[in-house]
Design an enzyme around this catalytic site. Structure first.
Site, short mmCIF file in Angstrom:
data_model
loop_
_atom_site.label_atom_id
_atom_site.label_comp_id
_atom_site.label_asym_id
_atom_site.label_seq_id
_atom_site.Cartn_x
_atom_site.Cartn_y
_atom_site.Cartn_z
N ARG A 240 0.87 -1.18 0.00
CA ARG A 240 0.00 0.00 0.00
C ARG A 240 0.90 1.22 0.00
NH1 ARG A 240 -3.97 -1.87 -1.56
NH2 ARG A 240 -6.03 -1.98 -0.63
N GLU A 269 -3.50 8.21 -5.20
CA GLU A 269 -3.59 7.61 -6.54
C GLU A 269 -4.85 8.13 -7.25
OE1 GLU A 269 -3.62 3.47 -5.52
OE2 GLU A 269 -1.47 3.38 -5.24
N HIS A 297 -0.80 1.06 -9.58
CA HIS A 297 -1.53 0.14 -8.70
C HIS A 297 -2.16 -0.98 -9.54
CE1 HIS A 297 -3.85 -0.24 -4.66
NE2 HIS A 297 -3.69 -1.43 -5.23
P1 NAD Z 1 -2.23 -10.77 4.46
O1 NAD Z 1 -3.17 -10.24 5.47
O2 NAD Z 1 -2.34 -12.19 4.02
O3 NAD Z 1 -0.71 -10.57 4.98
C1 NAD Z 1 -0.27 -9.40 5.59
C2 NAD Z 1 0.84 -9.78 6.58
O4 NAD Z 1 1.37 -8.57 7.10
C3 NAD Z 1 0.33 -10.61 7.76
O5 NAD Z 1 1.11 -11.80 7.88
C4 NAD Z 1 0.52 -9.70 8.96
O6 NAD Z 1 0.87 -10.38 10.13
C5 NAD Z 1 1.67 -8.82 8.47
N1 NAD Z 1 1.77 -7.54 9.20
C6 NAD Z 1 0.77 -6.78 9.71
N2 NAD Z 1 1.29 -5.73 10.37
C7 NAD Z 1 2.64 -5.84 10.27
C8 NAD Z 1 3.72 -5.06 10.75
N3 NAD Z 1 3.52 -3.96 11.48
N4 NAD Z 1 4.97 -5.46 10.45
C9 NAD Z 1 5.20 -6.58 9.74
N5 NAD Z 1 4.21 -7.37 9.27
C10 NAD Z 1 2.95 -7.00 9.52
O7 NAD Z 1 -2.32 -9.77 3.22
P2 NAD Z 1 -1.94 -10.06 1.69
O8 NAD Z 1 -3.11 -10.59 0.97
O9 NAD Z 1 -0.68 -10.80 1.65
O10 NAD Z 1 -1.72 -8.55 1.18
C11 NAD Z 1 -0.54 -7.85 1.53
C12 NAD Z 1 -0.59 -6.42 1.04
O11 NAD Z 1 -0.73 -6.36 -0.37
C13 NAD Z 1 -1.73 -5.55 1.61
O12 NAD Z 1 -1.21 -4.27 1.92
C14 NAD Z 1 -2.66 -5.39 0.44
O13 NAD Z 1 -3.42 -4.21 0.55
C15 NAD Z 1 -1.67 -5.35 -0.69
N6 NAD Z 1 -2.24 -5.63 -2.01
C16 NAD Z 1 -1.79 -4.90 -3.07
C17 NAD Z 1 -2.29 -5.15 -4.34
C18 NAD Z 1 -1.81 -4.39 -5.54
O14 NAD Z 1 -2.42 -4.44 -6.59
N7 NAD Z 1 -0.68 -3.71 -5.45
C19 NAD Z 1 -3.26 -6.14 -4.50
C20 NAD Z 1 -3.66 -6.89 -3.41
C21 NAD Z 1 -3.14 -6.63 -2.16
#
Ligand code: NAD
Length: 331
Positions: A240, A269, A297
Site C-alpha cells: 500500500r 492515486e 496500482h
Molecule cells: P495478508 O493479510 O495475508 O498478509 C499481511 C501480513 O502482514 C500478515 O502476515 C501480517 O501479520 C503482516 N503484518 C501486519 N502488520 C505488520 C507489521 N507492522 N509489520 C510486519 N508485518 C505485519 O495480506 P496479503 O493478501 O498478503 O496482502 C498484503 C498487502 O498487499 C496488503 O497491503 C494489500 O493491501 C496489498 N495488495 C496490493 C495489491 C496491488 O495491486 N498492489 C493487490 C492486493 C493486495
C-alpha cells in the site's frame, strides 16, 4: 408483494453485471452505481441488503448511518482501509474482503520488478532507446548474481509467502519480519525469521513490504530505514502506498544507496503532477529516470483475477442473504 433484496455495487464495476447476476439473480437484484465518490452514492444505497465496494469509493459513517437493512459490505479486494469496519461492526454489519483473487499476480509483479531492476533490464532498455552509452553490458555495471542474495519481506501473509516461494526458486535467501506470524511458518516454507525490522533492513539486498496499511505500518519504510539497507540495494513496493515514504526514494537513487526501486502503489492515486517522485522519474537527468519503475496500482491485475474477485464478492453476498456461515469477515 415483498420487494426483492438489492445488492448494490458502489464503484469500479459498471456493467454488464453477468458475473454478479450468475451468482445472485435468483435471490436478489444487482445494480451498479458507478460512483466516483461517497457523496455520489447518497440517496441510492440506503435500502441495500448487501453492498459490494471497490477502491474508488470510501464508506464512512455518513453512509453506514443511513443503511436501513444492510447485512454485509464486501470490499472486493484485499485492503479494507477505505471502509469504516469498526462502525459497521457496531451496527451489526459484517465486512468481508476477497483476500486471494490476486495473490499470485501481486507476487509475480513484485518479483517481476525485482528482476527488471536487478538484471538491468529496464536500465538497458531505456538508455539504448535514447541512444545513450555503449551497446554493451557495461551500461548497467555492476550487476550482481541474485542467487545467495537476501530477499527481505515485511509481512509474511498470503502475498509475502507467494513472493517468498518465487524468490527461493531464484536461489535467493528469504528473510522476513512479521511480528504477527506464529512460529512454524518459517519452517514450513523454508525461510528465515528475524525479530526486528532493523535486522531485516541491515541484510536485505531487495526489500519488499507485503503488510497491510495500518497506523503501525504507515511510513514503516522511509529515509532512515532505507539508509539502514546495504548500499546498492533495491526497494519494491506492491503493498500500500502509505507503507513506504516515497519522498525518500529520489535522493537514495541519486546517491546510489538504492540501485533501483519499483513502486506500484502511492499514497495518493493518481498522484499529483508535482509529486517529487514523479518529477524525478520524468527527468532524463535524474537517475530515477532509468532506475525507478512506477506502475499504476496494477500488481493485482489479470483478467481471471478480476472475474474471480467479482464472483467471490457476489458469493459472499449470497451467503449473507441466505443466512449461511460467512467467510473472510474482517470485523
Ligand atoms: P495478508 O493479510 O495475508 O498478509 C499481511 C501480513 O502482514 C500478515 O502476515 C501480517 O501479520 C503482516 N503484518 C501486519 N502488520 C505488520 C507489521 N507492522 N509489520 C510486519 N508485518 C505485519 O495480506 P496479503 O493478501 O498478503 O496482502 C498484503 C498487502 O498487499 C496488503 O497491503 C494489500 O493491501 C496489498 N495488495 C496490493 C495489491 C496491488 O495491486 N498492489 C493487490 C492486493 C493486495
Amino acid at each position: 408483494m415483498s420487494q426483492r433484496p438489492r445488492v448494490v455495487i458502489t464503484d469500479f464495476v459498471a456493467g454488464p453485471l453477468e458475473t454478479e447476476r450468475k451468482v445472485l439473480a435468483d435471490i436478489a437484484d444487482v445494480v451498479a452505481l458507478d460512483a466516483s465518490s461517497e457523496e455520489e452514492i447518497a440517496g441510492r444505497i440506503e435500502d441495500a441488503a448487501a453492498i459490494m465496494m471497490y477502491h474508488t469509493v470510501s464508506i464512512t459513517a455518513q453512509t453506514i448511518d443511513r443503511l436501513k437493512q444492510c447485512k454485509l459490505i464486501v470490499r472486493c479486494g484485499v485492503g479494507y482501509d477505505n471502509v469504516d469496519w469498526r462502525l459497521a461492526r457496531e451496527r451489526g454489519i459484517d465486512v468481508c474482503n476477497v483476500p486471494d483473487y490476486g495473490t499470485e499476480e501481486v507476487a509475480d509483479s513484485a518479483i517481476g520488478m525485482m528482476l527488471a531492476l536487478t538484471r538491468g533490464i529496464t536500465l538497458f532498455n531505456s538508455r539504448l532507446r535514447e541512444s545513450k552509452g555503449e551497446w554493451l553490458y557495461k551500461q548497467a555495471y555492476p550487476v550482481w548474481r541474485l542467487r545467495g542474495r537476501v530477499f527481505g519481506i515485511i509481512g509474511l501473509g498470503r502475498i509475502g509467502t507467494a513472493a517468498a516461494l518465487r524468490a527461493k526458486a531464484l536461489g535467493m535467501e528469504v528473510v522476513f519480519y512479521d511480528p504477527y506470524v506464529p512460529d512454524g511458518r518459517d519452517k514450513s516454507i523454508g525461510v528465515r525469521r528475524v525479530e526486528t525490522l532493523d535486522e531485516l533492513l541491515a541484510q536485505s539486498h531487495v526489500l519488499s513490504p507485503h503488510c497491510p496499511l495500518t497506523p503501525e505500518t504507515f511510513h514503516l519504510v522511509g529515509r532512515e530505514e532505507i539508509a539502514k539497507m546495504p548500499a546498492g540495494s533495491f526497494l519494491i513496493n506492491t503493498s500500500r502506498g502509505g507503507v513506504v515514504d516515497v519522498s525518500a526514494i529520489p535522493d537514495a537513487l541519486a546517491s546510489g544507496h538504492l540501485a533501483g526501486a519499483g513502486i506500484d502503489v502511492l499514497e495518493i492515486e493518481p498522484p499529483p503532477e508535482n509529486d517529487p517522485l514523479l518529477v524525478a522519474w520524468r527527468d532524463p537527468e535524474h537517475p530515477a529516470y532509468h532506475r525507478l519503475i512506477v506502475n499504476p496500482h496494477a500488481a493485482f491485475y489479470c483478467e481471471e483475477g478480476m472475474l474471480e474477485m467479482r464472483a467471490k464478492g457476489s458469493e459472499s453476498c449470497r451467503r449473507a442473504l441466505l443466512g449461511l456461515p460467512m467467510r473472510n469477515v474482517v470485523n
